[in-house]
Design an enzyme around this catalytic site. Structure first.
Site, mmCIF file in Angstrom:
data_model
loop_
_atom_site.group_PDB
_atom_site.id
_atom_site.type_symbol
_atom_site.label_atom_id
_atom_site.label_comp_id
_atom_site.label_asym_id
_atom_site.label_seq_id
_atom_site.Cartn_x
_atom_site.Cartn_y
_atom_site.Cartn_z
ATOM 1 N N ARG A 185 1.435 -32.789 -52.073
ATOM 2 C CA ARG A 185 0.127 -32.563 -53.042
ATOM 3 C C ARG A 185 0.225 -32.418 -54.270
ATOM 4 O O ARG A 185 -0.465 -32.808 -55.308
ATOM 5 C CB ARG A 185 -0.492 -31.364 -52.235
ATOM 6 N N ARG B 188 5.414 -29.266 -46.978
ATOM 7 C CA ARG B 188 3.928 -29.934 -47.173
ATOM 8 C C ARG B 188 3.222 -29.677 -48.307
ATOM 9 O O ARG B 188 2.428 -30.792 -48.586
ATOM 10 C CB ARG B 188 3.199 -29.608 -45.999
ATOM 11 N N HIS B 189 3.707 -28.741 -48.934
ATOM 12 C CA HIS B 189 2.978 -28.641 -50.390
ATOM 13 C C HIS B 189 3.656 -29.865 -51.496
ATOM 14 O O HIS B 189 2.709 -30.081 -52.551
ATOM 15 C CB HIS B 189 3.016 -27.392 -51.015
ATOM 16 N N HIS C 78 2.195 -22.583 -53.325
ATOM 17 C CA HIS C 78 1.394 -23.860 -52.911
ATOM 18 C C HIS C 78 1.602 -24.713 -53.922
ATOM 19 O O HIS C 78 1.634 -26.054 -53.763
ATOM 20 C CB HIS C 78 0.332 -23.560 -52.312
ATOM 21 N N ASN C 79 1.027 -24.385 -55.203
ATOM 22 C CA ASN C 79 0.787 -25.442 -56.083
ATOM 23 C C ASN C 79 1.892 -25.389 -57.133
ATOM 24 O O ASN C 79 1.796 -26.164 -58.111
ATOM 25 C CB ASN C 79 -0.403 -24.956 -57.056
ATOM 26 N N ARG D 253 -10.228 -10.040 -72.043
ATOM 27 C CA ARG D 253 -11.561 -9.512 -72.022
ATOM 28 C C ARG D 253 -12.080 -9.358 -70.465
ATOM 29 O O ARG D 253 -13.300 -9.101 -70.201
ATOM 30 C CB ARG D 253 -12.472 -10.420 -72.925
ATOM 31 N N CYS E 176 -5.868 -15.544 -73.773
ATOM 32 C CA CYS E 176 -7.231 -15.401 -74.699
ATOM 33 C C CYS E 176 -8.014 -14.355 -74.059
ATOM 34 O O CYS E 176 -7.909 -13.648 -73.221
ATOM 35 C CB CYS E 176 -7.409 -16.996 -74.923
ATOM 36 N N GLY E 177 -9.215 -14.757 -74.643
ATOM 37 C CA GLY E 177 -10.545 -13.813 -74.010
ATOM 38 C C GLY E 177 -10.669 -13.858 -72.752
ATOM 39 O O GLY E 177 -10.885 -12.811 -72.000
ATOM 40 N N THR E 178 -10.660 -15.074 -71.991
ATOM 41 C CA THR E 178 -11.063 -15.273 -70.737
ATOM 42 C C THR E 178 -9.846 -15.794 -70.174
ATOM 43 O O THR E 178 -9.738 -15.924 -68.857
ATOM 44 C CB THR E 178 -12.204 -16.418 -70.622
ATOM 45 N N ASP F 128 -4.298 -15.833 -78.450
ATOM 46 C CA ASP F 128 -4.849 -15.700 -79.467
ATOM 47 C C ASP F 128 -5.376 -14.361 -79.957
ATOM 48 O O ASP F 128 -4.921 -13.466 -79.456
ATOM 49 C CB ASP F 128 -6.495 -16.658 -79.424
ATOM 50 N N HIS F 129 -6.145 -14.312 -81.263
ATOM 51 C CA HIS F 129 -6.428 -13.068 -81.752
ATOM 52 C C HIS F 129 -7.170 -11.983 -80.586
ATOM 53 O O HIS F 129 -7.024 -10.769 -80.999
ATOM 54 C CB HIS F 129 -7.571 -13.229 -82.758
HETATM 55 C C1 RB5 Z 1 -12.511 -16.222 -78.644
HETATM 56 O O1 RB5 Z 1 -13.510 -15.640 -79.025
HETATM 57 C C2 RB5 Z 1 -12.549 -16.830 -77.137
HETATM 58 O O2 RB5 Z 1 -13.385 -17.882 -77.137
HETATM 59 C C3 RB5 Z 1 -11.348 -17.335 -76.655
HETATM 60 O O3 RB5 Z 1 -10.323 -16.021 -76.552
HETATM 61 C C4 RB5 Z 1 -11.227 -17.731 -75.079
HETATM 62 O O4 RB5 Z 1 -11.825 -16.957 -74.315
HETATM 63 C C5 RB5 Z 1 -11.515 -19.014 -74.811
HETATM 64 O O5 RB5 Z 1 -11.681 -19.700 -73.872
#
Ligand code: RB5
Length: 147
Positions: free
Chosen positions: A136, A132-133, A98-99, A109, A65-67, A8-9
């Site tokens: 699962r 073994r994985h 494993h996954n 961010r 994205c941000g997080t 995203d932005h």
């Molecule tokens: C955008 O502001 C933010 O919410 C997005 O990038 C993200 O972190 C969402 O999970």
């Protein structure tokens, strides 16, 4: 090997850096992300990455994205997608071994570009161990098929 990338932005700059990095490692990148810093909605890009991986258009996906959380939730809604959202390399490595994760997400961010590269290295350079994985991972697909 093809990697679907999306963002995203909040993650244009990090996407560009990671795209160049994975290309330097020999991967082809399909860019599904925005190249604009104008505010947009992460689910749109998470879904694009998830669908590219689930359909086989790409071998793996990397979404930012941000997080890393929202875009990861979105990608993981697509059947057949197993997402690893992480901020350090150890989890990225084990998520492959494993996954059998097929989409990696992280937050622009949250981590810097050098940490992102280390995460990408561990994720791309380690293979699924199976054995073994597999039982699962099959159970994950069964949960998905129950809706
Ligand atoms: C955008 O502001 C933010 O919410 C997005 O990038 C993200 O972190 C969402 O999970």
């Amino acid at each position: 090997m093809k990697i679907a990338m999306g963002n995203d932005h909040s993650a244009v700059e990090l996407k560009n850096a990671i795209q160049a990095y994975v290309e330097s490692k020999g991967y082809e990148v399909i860019n599904f992300g925005t190249d604009s810093t104008e505010s947009c909605d992460y689910p749109v890009y998470g879904e694009k990455v998830g669908r590219a991986v689930a359909s086989g258009e790409a071998d793996y996906g990397i979404a930012i994205c941000g997080t890393g959380i929202g875009i990861g939730i979105a990608a993981g809604k697509v059947k057949g997608v197993r997402v690893c959202t992480c901020s350090e390399p150890y989890s990225a490595r084990l998520s492959r071994m494993h996954n059998n994760t097929n989409v990696l997400t992280f937050g622009a961010r949250v981590i810097g570009v050098e940490m992102a590269k280390m995460i990408v290295d561990e994720w791309l350079d380690n293979a699924y161990e199976g054995g073994r994985h597999q039982r699962r991972v099959d159970q994950l697909a069964e949960i998905e098929s129950r809706g």
